[in-house]
Design an enzyme around this catalytic site. Structure first.
Site, mmCIF file in Angstrom:
data_model
loop_
_atom_site.group_PDB
_atom_site.id
_atom_site.type_symbol
_atom_site.label_atom_id
_atom_site.label_comp_id
_atom_site.label_asym_id
_atom_site.label_seq_id
_atom_site.Cartn_x
_atom_site.Cartn_y
_atom_site.Cartn_z
ATOM 1 N N ARG A 1 33.283 55.895 42.747
ATOM 2 C CA ARG A 1 33.247 54.793 43.712
ATOM 3 C C ARG A 1 32.139 53.788 43.419
ATOM 4 O O ARG A 1 32.034 52.756 44.075
ATOM 5 C CB ARG A 1 33.055 55.338 45.136
ATOM 6 C CG ARG A 1 34.171 56.254 45.594
ATOM 7 C CD ARG A 1 33.909 56.740 46.985
ATOM 8 N NE ARG A 1 34.064 55.673 47.958
ATOM 9 C CZ ARG A 1 35.206 55.347 48.538
ATOM 10 N NH1 ARG A 1 36.294 56.013 48.244
ATOM 11 N NH2 ARG A 1 35.266 54.370 49.412
ATOM 12 N N GLU B 1 49.713 45.318 31.752
ATOM 13 C CA GLU B 1 48.985 46.558 32.021
ATOM 14 C C GLU B 1 48.270 47.062 30.765
ATOM 15 O O GLU B 1 47.124 47.518 30.833
ATOM 16 C CB GLU B 1 49.960 47.614 32.574
ATOM 17 C CG GLU B 1 49.392 49.013 32.752
ATOM 18 C CD GLU B 1 48.212 49.113 33.710
ATOM 19 O OE1 GLU B 1 47.905 48.130 34.415
ATOM 20 O OE2 GLU B 1 47.581 50.184 33.733
ATOM 21 N N CYS C 1 31.051 52.261 46.509
ATOM 22 C CA CYS C 1 30.004 53.024 47.151
ATOM 23 C C CYS C 1 30.602 54.282 47.782
ATOM 24 O O CYS C 1 31.662 54.243 48.398
ATOM 25 C CB CYS C 1 29.255 52.274 48.247
ATOM 26 S SG CYS C 1 28.354 50.868 47.644
ATOM 27 N N HIS D 1 54.354 28.193 23.876
ATOM 28 C CA HIS D 1 53.978 27.110 24.792
ATOM 29 C C HIS D 1 52.465 26.974 24.927
ATOM 30 O O HIS D 1 51.975 26.332 25.848
ATOM 31 C CB HIS D 1 54.629 27.336 26.163
ATOM 32 C CG HIS D 1 56.120 27.309 26.101
ATOM 33 N ND1 HIS D 1 56.839 26.163 25.878
ATOM 34 C CD2 HIS D 1 57.026 28.308 26.159
ATOM 35 C CE1 HIS D 1 58.138 26.442 25.835
ATOM 36 N NE2 HIS D 1 58.270 27.748 26.000
ATOM 37 N N LYS E 1 36.369 52.760 41.262
ATOM 38 C CA LYS E 1 37.763 53.188 41.400
ATOM 39 C C LYS E 1 38.402 52.638 42.677
ATOM 40 O O LYS E 1 39.541 52.229 42.685
ATOM 41 C CB LYS E 1 37.794 54.717 41.417
ATOM 42 C CG LYS E 1 39.159 55.333 41.595
ATOM 43 C CD LYS E 1 39.815 55.525 40.262
ATOM 44 C CE LYS E 1 41.220 56.048 40.354
ATOM 45 N NZ LYS E 1 42.042 55.516 39.249
ATOM 46 N N ASN F 1 28.613 52.137 53.230
ATOM 47 C CA ASN F 1 29.645 51.643 52.331
ATOM 48 C C ASN F 1 30.310 50.464 53.032
ATOM 49 O O ASN F 1 30.846 50.625 54.120
ATOM 50 C CB ASN F 1 30.653 52.770 52.056
ATOM 51 C CG ASN F 1 31.930 52.296 51.387
ATOM 52 O OD1 ASN F 1 32.980 52.876 51.569
ATOM 53 N ND2 ASN F 1 31.855 51.238 50.614
ATOM 54 N N GLY F 2 30.229 49.274 52.403
ATOM 55 C CA GLY F 2 30.834 48.093 53.016
ATOM 56 C C GLY F 2 29.911 46.901 52.855
ATOM 57 O O GLY F 2 29.021 46.901 51.999
ATOM 58 N N LYS G 1 44.292 47.680 30.647
ATOM 59 C CA LYS G 1 43.727 48.996 30.277
ATOM 60 C C LYS G 1 42.674 48.806 29.198
ATOM 61 O O LYS G 1 41.583 49.333 29.280
ATOM 62 C CB LYS G 1 44.855 49.861 29.755
ATOM 63 C CG LYS G 1 45.164 51.194 30.225
ATOM 64 C CD LYS G 1 45.077 51.718 31.592
ATOM 65 C CE LYS G 1 44.412 51.012 32.686
ATOM 66 N NZ LYS G 1 44.983 51.103 33.977
ATOM 67 N N GLU H 1 39.429 46.755 30.483
ATOM 68 C CA GLU H 1 38.546 47.368 31.483
ATOM 69 C C GLU H 1 37.736 48.534 30.930
ATOM 70 O O GLU H 1 36.638 48.790 31.397
ATOM 71 C CB GLU H 1 39.293 47.764 32.757
ATOM 72 C CG GLU H 1 40.240 48.918 32.642
ATOM 73 C CD GLU H 1 40.875 49.298 33.977
ATOM 74 O OE1 GLU H 1 40.256 49.122 35.030
ATOM 75 O OE2 GLU H 1 42.020 49.781 33.949
ATOM 76 N N TRP I 1 27.738 50.825 44.330
ATOM 77 C CA TRP I 1 28.308 49.719 43.552
ATOM 78 C C TRP I 1 27.729 48.475 44.218
ATOM 79 O O TRP I 1 28.085 48.130 45.338
ATOM 80 C CB TRP I 1 29.833 49.733 43.658
ATOM 81 C CG TRP I 1 30.506 48.728 42.786
ATOM 82 C CD1 TRP I 1 30.867 48.885 41.472
ATOM 83 C CD2 TRP I 1 30.914 47.401 43.153
ATOM 84 N NE1 TRP I 1 31.468 47.746 41.005
ATOM 85 C CE2 TRP I 1 31.508 46.815 42.014
ATOM 86 C CE3 TRP I 1 30.824 46.636 44.321
ATOM 87 C CZ2 TRP I 1 32.019 45.517 42.006
ATOM 88 C CZ3 TRP I 1 31.334 45.344 44.312
ATOM 89 C CH2 TRP I 1 31.924 44.807 43.167
HETATM 90 C C1 AGP Z 1 43.161 50.207 37.327
HETATM 91 O O1 AGP Z 1 42.985 50.664 36.033
HETATM 92 C C2 AGP Z 1 42.083 49.402 37.852
HETATM 93 N N1 AGP Z 1 40.844 50.063 37.824
HETATM 94 C C3 AGP Z 1 42.339 48.578 39.096
HETATM 95 O O2 AGP Z 1 42.996 47.437 38.652
HETATM 96 C C4 AGP Z 1 43.147 49.192 40.276
HETATM 97 O O3 AGP Z 1 44.469 49.392 39.883
HETATM 98 C C5 AGP Z 1 43.072 48.238 41.485
HETATM 99 O O4 AGP Z 1 41.747 48.119 41.895
HETATM 100 C C6 AGP Z 1 43.936 48.689 42.624
HETATM 101 O O5 AGP Z 1 43.546 49.937 43.121
HETATM 102 P P1 AGP Z 1 44.480 50.754 44.089
HETATM 103 O O6 AGP Z 1 45.717 51.111 43.329
HETATM 104 O O7 AGP Z 1 43.680 51.960 44.466
HETATM 105 O O8 AGP Z 1 44.791 49.878 45.254
#
Ligand code: AGP
Length: 608
Positions: free
Chosen positions: A27, A481, A2, A504, A603, A100-101, A485, A488, A74
């Site tokens: 956000r 990672e 948000c 395993h 984000k 926001n919260g 990527k 997501e 959000w």
């Molecule tokens: C990254 O591609 C993601 N969107 C997410 O995992 C992100 O890295 C995570 O929310 C942590 O965010 P930050 O680095 O701002 O703490």
């Protein structure tokens, strides 16, 4: 999670609020809204869906007035809908609130308000705030906001306007970020810096428990008891240009391409005549660092993957025992923290609620806190004892790319510095490694030049339903990672595994044509990786191998090969990540996904 904005001044309220909301769209983007006060009336426009929907309504029915608030959402409480979009208003249509919260005690507050004949129009927790401010109002908006927040539990940054006091925005911060932008005959508020940059570079960062009264010509601040407090102005270093996409179709692609410059900038800033300079916010003494018993890294998502790479680096170079934990787990598992540990928080945004909670948990135990943060003056940067900034510039794409490689860079450098302090590497070894670092930007450029090659491979795999990413040693977290990527932004299932672990269990998932991305660069685990790839090939998997230039074996072994320039094993995650980012990007684009705004994500994750 948000974004809230507010403006008071002479500019057109519609364009200022909309431009600020576009800057904060990362956000949250499931609904949005704005409100203004004009001639004693509250005017609200809000809509489910992307910001474009709100922009279209405003083009048709603009707001008027010189004061307004806005929100991009959000969803937490109540599904995305017109009614649940903010601003939320009270029964009498005199108070509008953006938030926001999360209000954790909203059920009991709502029950009380319903008994007292308030009627609700949404399923949000935020609406209770609007009703409470209305109920508590006795000719003083500031006092009614203070009384209201004393009734709330949870985290909140709120901005309130009222028809009764149409010359001010009252804001309050507790647990969620809030920044005030100071202009000339205009002032602004926002959840994050990008929303302010088009208007001013002078900001005031609010702390928890502070209230602000934002008028056209002045801003005043008060503590939670209503006592006036003085606050310091700061200058923002980023410029508005760095927030533009330029010629790139997406922020993510722009940010992938910025990685060579980010590393170049960091080399210049942080390596001076073979000595390390982590900046003015890094203030642990060499003695303190040399005496560390162990390091505990806590972070979320991509930042956690960077932290995992950090574990390998600290242990290999500086021989310091290092734990890595996901913040939401770290916070609740009561870890043993005897000795002289240092807790590290790694975060792009500096606002991630889980990471912040982990940091506060460690602080309560009187531990040293070092944070690696991209956003200057963010909450985590401010609450840490020491901070190393990522100097990656603003990262707007929801999928983290340049912040990740910069995090690895900082961890690599810090591990060399610790190695120097602990005498675990000699000066000539450190100098050699610094030379290797300096070669990175050219190598990154070389990989970026292969973008089309990677796009062609993505075309072949764009319809796959399941991917496996495998790596060993320091490239095991890189595999994690790569999988994150892809999932997501493309919504295609992908899992990262240590290659040696496949037999395993996970190898049961492999059948003819199963796509596997294998990281098999020249390294101490290269031969082992080749054996793992053979095992997959015998089960007819289609293996895309990321390997080192000149390696003919991987070309024969894999269905496709992506080459990166030769480099030191412990630096290779920086280079390997780049083709994995491009691969995920093109698979997502070819599937028609909104790569900068993937569904259900935001984000900056400011709720737990
Ligand atoms: C990254 O591609 C993601 N969107 C997410 O995992 C992100 O890295 C995570 O929310 C942590 O965010 P930050 O680095 O701002 O703490």
């Amino acid at each position: 999670m948000c974004g809230i904005v507010g403006y008071i001044g002479d500019k057109d309220i519609n364009s200022v609020l909309m431009a600020s909301l576009w800057r904060l769209e990362y956000r949250g983007y499931d609904s949005s809204g704005v409100a203004s006060v004009m001639d004693g009336d509250l005017d609200v426009r809000k809509m489910e869906g992307r910001l474009m929907n709100l922009q279209e309504i405003l083009a048709d029915k603009p707001l008027s007035g010189n004061i307004g608030i806005g929100h991009t959402r959000w969803a937490t409480h109540g599904e995305p809908s017109d009614q649940n979009a903010h601003p939320q208003v009270g029964c009498k249509n005199k108070i509008a609130v953006v938030h926001n919260g999360i209000v954790e005690n909203y059920y009991s507050l709502k029950e009380g308000l319903l008994k007292r004949n308030h009627f609700f129009k949404s399923n949000t927790d935020t609406e209770v705030i609007a009703h409470l401010i209305e109920e508590n109002y006795e000719n003083d908006l500031k006092e009614s906001v203070l009384k209201t927040v004393s009734q709330l539990k949870g985290s909140y940054a709120i901005a309130v306007i009222s028809t009764e006091e149409p010359d001010k925005i009252v804001v309050y911060k507790y647990g969620s970020p809030l920044i005030v932008g100071i202009g000339k005959k205009e002032n602004l508020i926002a959840s994050d810096i990008p929303a302010l940059l088009d208007h001013t570079k002078d900001i005031i960062i609010m702390n928890d428990g502070e209230l602000g009264i934002i008028s056209k010509n002045k801003v005043e601040f008060f503590d939670h008891e209503g006592k006036k407090i003085a606050k310091e102005k700061k200058k923002i270093k980023w410029d508005a240009e760095s927030l533009e996409k330029g010629d790139f179709p997406h922020y993510m692609l722009k940010e992938i391409h910025e990685q060579s410059d980010v590393i170049k900038r960091n080399i210049k800033l942080k390596i001076k005549k073979n000595e390390f300079d982590f900046g003015e916010n890094f203030n642990f003494s060499p003695k303190e660092l040399a005496n560390l018993s162990h390091i505990i890294i806590q972070a979320c998502g991509t930042s956690w993957h960077a932290g995992y790479i950090g574990k390998y680096l600290f242990e290999t170079f500086a021989r310091i025992h290092t734990e890595i934990d996901i913040s939401s787990e770290f916070r609740y598992r009561n870890p043993v923290m005897d000795g002289e540990p240092m807790v590290m928080a790694i975060t792009q945004s500096g606002e991630t609620a889980d990471t912040l909670a982990g940091l506060r948990e460690a602080k309560a135990k009187f531990l040293k806190i070092l944070s690696l943060v991209n956003v200057h003056n963010s909450t985590i940067a401010r609450e840490s004892d020491s901070t190393i900034y990522l100097d990656a510039g603003p990262e707007i794409g929801v999928a983290s790319t340049k912040a990740f490689t910069s995090q690895i860079f900082q961890l690599y450098l810090l591990s060399l510095y610790l190695a120097k302090l602990k005498w675990t590497l000699d000066d000539s070894e450190i100098r050699k490694k610094i030379e290797n670092i300096k070669k990175l930007p050219k190598k990154i450029d070389k990989i970026l030049a292969k973008e089309n090659e990677i796009k062609e491979i993505a075309k072949k795999f764009k319809d796959a339903k399941d991917f496996m990413f495998i790596g060993r040693g320091i490239n095991y977290p890189t595999a994690l990672e790569g999988a994150l990527k892809l999932k997501e932004i493309s919504y295609i299932h992908a899992t990262g595994y240590p290659a040696g672990e496949m037999k395993h269990g996970p190898i049961a998932l492999i059948s003819e044509g199963s796509p596997v991305v294998a990281i098999a660069t020249k390294s101490s685990v290269y031969d082992k990786m080749l054996s793992n790839i053979e095992e997959l090939k015998s089960r007819k998997a289609k293996v895309i191998v990321v390997g080192t230039e000149g390696d003919k074996i991987i070309k024969e072994l894999g269905s496709d090969a992506i080459y990166i320039p030769e480099c030191e094993e412990n630096l290779s995650p920086i280079l390997v990540s780049i083709p994995l980012q491009l691969f995920a990007y093109y698979i997502a684009v070819l599937n028609g996904r909104d790569v900068d705004r993937p569904r259900n994500l935001a984000k900056s994750v400011t709720v737990e």
